[in-house]
Design an enzyme around this catalytic site. Structure first.
Site, PDB file in Angstrom:
ATOM      1  N   HIS A   3       3.767 -12.706  -9.336  1.00 46.35           N
ATOM      2  CA  HIS A   3       3.675 -11.629  -8.550  1.00 46.35           C
ATOM      3  C   HIS A   3       3.177 -11.739  -7.226  1.00 46.35           C
ATOM      4  CE1 HIS A   3       2.947  -6.706  -8.469  1.00 46.35           C
ATOM      5  NE2 HIS A   3       3.174  -7.635  -7.038  1.00 46.35           N
ATOM      6  N   ASN A  46       1.360  -5.310   0.331  1.00 51.42           N
ATOM      7  CA  ASN A  46       0.846  -3.821   0.845  1.00 51.42           C
ATOM      8  C   ASN A  46      -0.667  -4.066   1.071  1.00 51.42           C
ATOM      9  OD1 ASN A  46      -0.326  -3.258  -1.742  1.00 51.42           O
ATOM     10  ND2 ASN A  46       2.001  -3.220  -2.266  1.00 51.42           N
ATOM     11  N   SER A  96       3.747   1.397  -3.920  1.00 55.20           N
ATOM     12  CA  SER A  96       3.971   1.371  -5.403  1.00 55.20           C
ATOM     13  C   SER A  96       2.723   0.981  -5.947  1.00 55.20           C
ATOM     14  CB  SER A  96       5.146   0.724  -5.816  1.00 55.20           C
ATOM     15  OG  SER A  96       5.249  -0.707  -5.324  1.00 55.20           O
ATOM     16  N   GLU A  97       1.812   0.067  -5.379  1.00 55.68           N
ATOM     17  CA  GLU A  97       0.672  -0.322  -5.919  1.00 55.68           C
ATOM     18  C   GLU A  97      -0.636   0.312  -5.669  1.00 55.68           C
ATOM     19  OE1 GLU A  97       0.917  -2.487  -8.058  1.00 55.68           O
ATOM     20  OE2 GLU A  97       2.568  -3.727  -7.776  1.00 55.68           O
ATOM     21  N   SER A 134       5.555   2.682   0.776  1.00 53.64           N
ATOM     22  CA  SER A 134       6.584   1.987  -0.032  1.00 53.64           C
ATOM     23  C   SER A 134       7.843   1.903   0.945  1.00 53.64           C
ATOM     24  CB  SER A 134       6.648   2.697  -1.287  1.00 53.64           C
ATOM     25  OG  SER A 134       7.761   2.374  -2.015  1.00 53.64           O
TER      26      SER A 134
HETATM   27 ZN   LIG Z   1       3.188  -6.750  -5.320  1.00 53.99          ZN
END
Ligand SMILES: [Zn+2]
Length: 231
Positions: free
Chosen positions: A166, A35, A85-86, A49
């Site tokens: 990640h 993102n 979501s981040e 998202s």
């Molecule tokens: Zn991520």
């Protein structure tokens, strides 16, 4: 406080969509992973998202305040998208640094490195563009306040951080610079992996990196003087 019709905001939305497509094309993420965001004063424009990059439109880009309040997106009736979501990680980085734009990738070279290393060392002098050797932040679940804190801590004095198992985060004065740094980081990780195939590689010293940083500053200053004709 903000104008959803401003040219600046519309340009940021379009830019976020076009750089998101590049994230896929350049192999820095797959599907809807990763993102990015741009800060415009007190407002952050951030990718939504769960929308595949191929389907994302400028009107899907979400607007939030620096404290995380969602703002009406000004695109008329219809369901608003949910911000990335981040979002907590983006906001924590804006609060802790001078970032004006942030790119979060799920790129394979840095993820592979993160499984066995605590740092991407100085295999090439270009790493000074990221502030020096890039730390690997400990694994914490995606979307959590813990991940936001771990990423921000590991960014201290750096413009890039690798998130274990990640991905990575880079930031810059604008989206173009943040994105270029994401590409540079992935290239450095790949170059380091190639170097490891010959055995344990030599790494540039802190003194050598400081010399590069000083020379870069000197040349930038020289450019400015040249452009403004103040010599
Ligand atoms: Zn991520």
């Amino acid at each position: 406080m903000y104008d959803t019709d401003s040219d600046e905001l519309q340009a940021a939305r379009a830019q976020l969509v076009s750089y998101s497509a590049r994230l896929l094309d350049d192999g820095l993420a797959v599907g809807s992973a990763g993102n990015m965001s741009v800060r415009l004063g007190d407002v952050v424009a951030i990718t939504p998202s769960g929308i595949g990059y191929a389907d994302m439109r400028p009107s899907d880009v979400c607007l939030i305040t620096l404290t995380g309040t969602e703002l009406p997106d000004g695109t008329g009736p219809g369901a608003q998208e949910t911000p990335s979501s981040e979002t907590p990680m983006h906001l924590a980085i804006y609060a802790a640094t001078g970032a004006q734009a942030i790119v979060h990738s799920h790129s394979p070279e840095v993820i592979a490195l993160s499984a066995s290393r605590d740092e991407l060392p100085a295999i090439h002098y270009a790493i000074t563009g990221l502030g020096g050797p890039v730390r690997v932040a400990p694994y914490v679940r995606f979307g959590s306040a813990g991940l936001a804190a771990a990423a921000t801590r590991a960014l201290d004095g750096r413009r890039a951080v690798i998130l274990r198992h990640h991905g990575a985060v880079t930031y810059g004065r604008d989206l173009a610079q943040a994105y270029d740094r994401a590409v540079l980081l992935e290239w450095l990780a790949r170059t380091y992996r190639l170097a490891l195939s010959y055995g344990e590689p030599a790494i540039l010293s802190a003194e050598a990196l400081e010399e590069v940083a000083a020379e870069t500053r000197r040349r930038r200053y020289g450019d400015r003087r040249g452009r403004t004709g103040t010599t």
